[in-house]
Design a protein around this motif. Structure first.
Motif, short mmCIF file in Angstrom:
data_model
loop_
_atom_site.label_atom_id
_atom_site.label_comp_id
_atom_site.label_asym_id
_atom_site.label_seq_id
_atom_site.Cartn_x
_atom_site.Cartn_y
_atom_site.Cartn_z
N MET A 176 -0.67 -5.61 0.87
CA MET A 176 0.23 -5.82 2.00
C MET A 176 0.61 -4.46 2.57
SD MET A 176 2.65 -8.78 0.42
CE MET A 176 3.36 -9.24 2.00
N THR A 177 0.63 -4.37 3.89
CA THR A 177 1.00 -3.11 4.51
C THR A 177 1.45 -3.33 5.94
OG1 THR A 177 0.26 -0.85 4.99
CG2 THR A 177 -1.36 -2.59 5.31
N ASN A 198 1.17 4.97 -5.04
CA ASN A 198 0.92 4.02 -3.95
C ASN A 198 0.14 2.80 -4.46
OD1 ASN A 198 -1.98 4.34 -3.58
ND2 ASN A 198 -1.57 6.27 -2.54
N GLY A 199 0.04 1.79 -3.62
CA GLY A 199 -0.60 0.54 -4.00
C GLY A 199 -2.06 0.66 -4.36
N ILE A 225 0.83 -1.21 0.00
CA ILE A 225 0.00 0.00 0.00
C ILE A 225 0.87 1.26 0.00
CG2 ILE A 225 -1.75 1.30 1.30
CD1 ILE A 225 -2.76 -1.29 -0.03
N MET A 226 1.97 1.23 0.74
CA MET A 226 2.83 2.42 0.90
C MET A 226 4.05 2.32 -0.01
SD MET A 226 1.24 4.16 3.23
CE MET A 226 2.42 5.29 3.90
N MET A 227 3.90 2.70 -1.27
CA MET A 227 5.02 2.70 -2.22
C MET A 227 5.26 4.11 -2.72
SD MET A 227 4.61 -0.67 -4.57
CE MET A 227 2.93 -0.39 -5.06
N GLU A 248 -7.54 4.19 11.12
CA GLU A 248 -7.76 5.07 9.97
C GLU A 248 -7.13 4.49 8.70
OE1 GLU A 248 -4.31 6.91 12.38
OE2 GLU A 248 -6.25 6.05 12.83
N ASP A 249 -6.06 3.73 8.82
CA ASP A 249 -5.47 3.07 7.66
C ASP A 249 -6.36 1.95 7.14
OD1 ASP A 249 -3.12 4.66 7.67
OD2 ASP A 249 -2.25 3.38 9.21
N LYS A 250 -6.97 1.21 8.03
CA LYS A 250 -7.81 0.08 7.65
C LYS A 250 -9.07 0.54 6.92
CE LYS A 250 -6.36 -2.75 11.54
NZ LYS A 250 -6.77 -3.37 12.79
#
Length: 85
Positions: free
Chosen positions: A73-74, A49-50, A43-45, A80-82
């Motif tokens: 994947m993260t 981002n993903g 997710i964090m690229m 809040e991310d979910k």
């Protein structure tokens, strides 16, 4: 990525590696239809981002774009991310 790549390679998988979301989209676009069975998407690229990369892949004009399995994947585990879409 390195751990997943190691485990999957040892299990016999062929890996196409991308360092960022833009490279992931480009790698899928260059692959043959049906060649990619699963995409492990961080997710964090950087660059893209993903989530953005997944949207790009899903909207491609090819028969497998809407069906290829994409596993997010993260390391983000905050509420809040979910709930981000």
């Amino acid at each position: 990525m390195e751990i997943a790549e190691f485990l999957l390679t040892n299990a016999g998988a062929v890996i196409i590696r991308a360092s960022n979301g833009k490279e992931a989209v480009e790698a899928f676009a260059k692959s043959g239809v049906g060649e990619v069975n699963v995409i492990l998407m961080d997710i964090m690229m950087p660059v893209m981002n993903g989530l953005e990369a997944t949207r790009e892949i899903r909207t491609m004009n090819r028969s497998d774009a809407s069906a290829v399995v994409i596993i997010a994947m993260t390391a983000n585990a905050f509420t809040e991310d979910k709930t981000k879409d």
